[in-house]
Design a protein around this motif. Structure first.
Motif, PDB file in Angstrom:
ATOM      1  N   ALA A 196       0.822  -1.216   0.000  1.00 23.59           N
ATOM      2  CA  ALA A 196       0.000   0.000   0.000  1.00 23.59           C
ATOM      3  C   ALA A 196       0.856   1.266   0.000  1.00 23.59           C
ATOM      4  N   GLY A 197       2.144   1.124   0.385  1.00 21.86           N
ATOM      5  CA  GLY A 197       3.038   2.266   0.477  1.00 21.86           C
ATOM      6  C   GLY A 197       3.318   2.608   1.925  1.00 21.86           C
ATOM      7  N   ALA A 198       4.483   2.190   2.429  1.00 24.08           N
ATOM      8  CA  ALA A 198       4.827   2.429   3.836  1.00 24.08           C
ATOM      9  C   ALA A 198       4.954   3.923   4.100  1.00 24.08           C
ATOM     10  N   PRO A 199       4.425   4.407   5.219  1.00 22.91           N
ATOM     11  CA  PRO A 199       4.518   5.839   5.531  1.00 22.91           C
ATOM     12  C   PRO A 199       5.960   6.272   5.784  1.00 22.91           C
ATOM     13  N   ALA A 200       6.277   7.499   5.419  1.00 21.26           N
ATOM     14  CA  ALA A 200       7.621   8.029   5.636  1.00 21.26           C
ATOM     15  C   ALA A 200       7.885   8.206   7.125  1.00 21.26           C
ATOM     16  N   PRO A 201       9.118   7.941   7.586  1.00 24.01           N
ATOM     17  CA  PRO A 201       9.450   8.145   9.001  1.00 24.01           C
ATOM     18  C   PRO A 201       9.422   9.629   9.367  1.00 24.01           C
ATOM     19  N   SER A 202       9.089   9.917  10.610  1.00 22.82           N
ATOM     20  CA  SER A 202       9.113  11.289  11.115  1.00 22.82           C
ATOM     21  C   SER A 202      10.489  11.643  11.683  1.00 22.82           C
ATOM     22  N   ASP A 203      11.283  10.641  12.019  1.00 23.11           N
ATOM     23  CA  ASP A 203      12.624  10.818  12.576  1.00 23.11           C
ATOM     24  C   ASP A 203      13.634  10.797  11.428  1.00 23.11           C
ATOM     25  N   ASP A 204      14.477  11.820  11.348  1.00 25.64           N
ATOM     26  CA  ASP A 204      15.450  11.913  10.255  1.00 25.64           C
ATOM     27  C   ASP A 204      16.498  10.797  10.280  1.00 25.64           C
ATOM     28  N   SER A 205      16.687  10.156  11.432  1.00 24.30           N
ATOM     29  CA  SER A 205      17.676   9.080  11.520  1.00 24.30           C
ATOM     30  C   SER A 205      17.084   7.720  11.138  1.00 24.30           C
ATOM     31  N   VAL A 206      15.818   7.720  10.786  1.00 25.31           N
ATOM     32  CA  VAL A 206      15.125   6.492  10.358  1.00 25.31           C
ATOM     33  C   VAL A 206      14.775   6.637   8.882  1.00 25.31           C
ATOM     34  N   LYS A 207      14.951   5.567   8.122  1.00 26.94           N
ATOM     35  CA  LYS A 207      14.681   5.630   6.682  1.00 26.94           C
ATOM     36  C   LYS A 207      14.013   4.346   6.209  1.00 26.94           C
ATOM     37  N   LEU A 208      13.319   4.460   5.092  1.00 21.35           N
ATOM     38  CA  LEU A 208      12.785   3.278   4.422  1.00 21.35           C
ATOM     39  C   LEU A 208      13.827   2.798   3.415  1.00 21.35           C
ATOM     40  N   SER A 209      14.011   1.488   3.360  1.00 15.42           N
ATOM     41  CA  SER A 209      14.997   0.919   2.447  1.00 15.42           C
ATOM     42  C   SER A 209      14.431  -0.379   1.872  1.00 15.42           C
ATOM     43  N   ARG A 210      15.271  -1.136   1.222  1.00 13.41           N
ATOM     44  CA  ARG A 210      14.805  -2.351   0.556  1.00 13.41           C
ATOM     45  C   ARG A 210      15.899  -3.414   0.601  1.00 13.41           C
ATOM     46  N   MET A 211      15.518  -4.613   0.949  1.00 15.16           N
ATOM     47  CA  MET A 211      16.425  -5.760   0.858  1.00 15.16           C
ATOM     48  C   MET A 211      16.041  -6.505  -0.407  1.00 15.16           C
ATOM     49  N   GLU A 212      16.986  -6.566  -1.342  1.00 21.33           N
ATOM     50  CA  GLU A 212      16.684  -7.168  -2.636  1.00 21.33           C
ATOM     51  C   GLU A 212      16.567  -8.686  -2.530  1.00 21.33           C
ATOM     52  N   ALA A 213      15.814  -9.248  -3.459  1.00 23.81           N
ATOM     53  CA  ALA A 213      15.671 -10.706  -3.510  1.00 23.81           C
ATOM     54  C   ALA A 213      17.035 -11.332  -3.799  1.00 23.81           C
ATOM     55  N   GLY A 214      17.230 -12.533  -3.317  1.00 23.00           N
ATOM     56  CA  GLY A 214      18.501 -13.207  -3.576  1.00 23.00           C
ATOM     57  C   GLY A 214      18.644 -14.496  -2.796  1.00 23.00           C
ATOM     58  N   LYS A 215      19.766 -15.153  -3.015  1.00 27.31           N
ATOM     59  CA  LYS A 215      20.053 -16.420  -2.354  1.00 27.31           C
ATOM     60  C   LYS A 215      21.042 -16.155  -1.222  1.00 27.31           C
ATOM     61  N   TYR A 216      20.725 -16.672  -0.028  1.00 32.45           N
ATOM     62  CA  TYR A 216      21.547 -16.430   1.150  1.00 32.45           C
ATOM     63  C   TYR A 216      21.882 -17.740   1.851  1.00 32.45           C
ATOM     64  N   ALA A 217      23.119 -17.838   2.316  1.00 35.95           N
ATOM     65  CA  ALA A 217      23.526 -18.947   3.179  1.00 35.95           C
ATOM     66  C   ALA A 217      23.352 -18.493   4.625  1.00 35.95           C
ATOM     67  N   VAL A 218      22.828 -19.389   5.461  1.00 41.08           N
ATOM     68  CA  VAL A 218      22.441 -19.000   6.823  1.00 41.08           C
ATOM     69  C   VAL A 218      22.873 -20.063   7.830  1.00 41.08           C
ATOM     70  N   ILE A 219      23.392 -19.604   8.970  1.00 38.77           N
ATOM     71  CA  ILE A 219      23.652 -20.475  10.124  1.00 38.77           C
ATOM     72  C   ILE A 219      22.747 -20.012  11.262  1.00 38.77           C
ATOM     73  N   ARG A 220      22.016 -20.947  11.855  1.00 36.14           N
ATOM     74  CA  ARG A 220      21.140 -20.639  12.992  1.00 36.14           C
ATOM     75  C   ARG A 220      21.813 -21.072  14.288  1.00 36.14           C
ATOM     76  N   TYR A 221      21.652 -20.272  15.347  1.00 37.19           N
ATOM     77  CA  TYR A 221      22.223 -20.640  16.641  1.00 37.19           C
ATOM     78  C   TYR A 221      21.417 -20.014  17.773  1.00 37.19           C
ATOM     79  N   LYS A 222      21.598 -20.545  18.979  1.00 39.92           N
ATOM     80  CA  LYS A 222      20.886 -20.062  20.167  1.00 39.92           C
ATOM     81  C   LYS A 222      21.803 -19.167  20.996  1.00 39.92           C
ATOM     82  N   GLY A 223      21.210 -18.497  21.982  1.00 38.59           N
ATOM     83  CA  GLY A 223      22.010 -17.693  22.901  1.00 38.59           C
ATOM     84  C   GLY A 223      21.698 -16.213  22.795  1.00 38.59           C
ATOM     85  N   VAL A 224      22.492 -15.421  23.495  1.00 35.33           N
ATOM     86  CA  VAL A 224      22.261 -13.983  23.578  1.00 35.33           C
ATOM     87  C   VAL A 224      22.845 -13.239  22.384  1.00 35.33           C
ATOM     88  N   ALA A 225      23.692 -13.876  21.598  1.00 35.44           N
ATOM     89  CA  ALA A 225      24.313 -13.282  20.402  1.00 35.44           C
ATOM     90  C   ALA A 225      25.224 -12.118  20.769  1.00 35.44           C
TER      91      ALA A 225
END
Length: 208
Positions: A128-157
């Motif tokens: 529908a169109g995400a609303p623009a942020p009111s805070d100048d340090s916040v922005k709308l961006s985009r993560m492009e489609a693609g293939k990713y390798a991932v490792i999953r783990y538990k804990g506090v990181a």
């Protein structure tokens, strides 16, 4: 003798109490785990398809998605979560409340430490169109489609955990003769109050 009978009773009671504690502890862990998993399942998640899986390692094909992002300094949250939470709580041009999603993505800088925090914008809001942020340090961006390798783990990181699992991921890619591109992305799926053993964390690398 009476003393012997009493001693036997005390030993039996202690053993029974210990068993009860084990049972109670097991039930608590089961209930807590179920609560965390069900809570996590209540959020919309960035869409992907699993292409390959080997234990905690996966290769996924992600769809493109819109994110709202703000900087992190030195891998520290530094109020970044709060800024993004304010955005979805209505601190935006449309004063629109937006549902929380998973995961919280944290793209890294060249040293492997998070440099930005991102919330995934729900698919219907993005369409529908995400609303623009009111805070100048916040922005709308985009993560492009693609293939990713991932490792999953538990804990506090913690920093050392992120680095350790990134090394494991790079080693797995070398084993599979796959070439990574760009900086790693860290991902967290749980709120801060979640016990470490029940947390879901991931480190991701885009692959060619």
């Amino acid at each position: 003798s009476e003393v012997g009978s009493r001693l036997a009773f005390v030993i039996f009671f202690m053993k029974a109490s210990r068993v009860s504690l084990w049972i109670a502890g097991g039930l608590f862990v089961a209930v807590a785990t179920g609560f965390v998993v069900s809570s996590r399942a209540g959020y919309e998640t960035a869409k992907y398809e699993v292409v390959e899986k080997d234990g905690d390692f996966e290769i996924r094909r992600y769809e493109a998605h819109v994110v709202v992002a703000t900087p992190m300094k030195g891998g520290s949250q530094n109020g970044s979560f709060g800024k993004l939470f304010q955005y979805i709580s209505g601190k935006n041009a449309g004063e629109q409340k937006i549902a929380m999603t998973t995961p919280v993505f944290m793209p890294a800088t060249g040293d492997g430490e998070p440099g930005e925090m991102q919330f995934v914008v729900p698919a219907d809001v993005a369409e529908a169109g995400a609303p623009a942020p009111s805070d100048d340090s916040v922005k709308l961006s985009r993560m492009e489609a693609g293939k990713y390798a991932v490792i999953r783990y538990k804990g506090v990181a913690r920093e050392e955990d992120r680095k350790k699992h990134l090394e494991v991921l790079r080693a797995k890619l070398a084993e599979l003769k796959l070439e990574a591109e760009g900086n790693p992305i860290h991902a967290g799926y749980d709120p801060p109050w979640t016990p470490g053993p029940m947390r879901r964390n991931e480190v991701m690398l885009r692959v060619k």
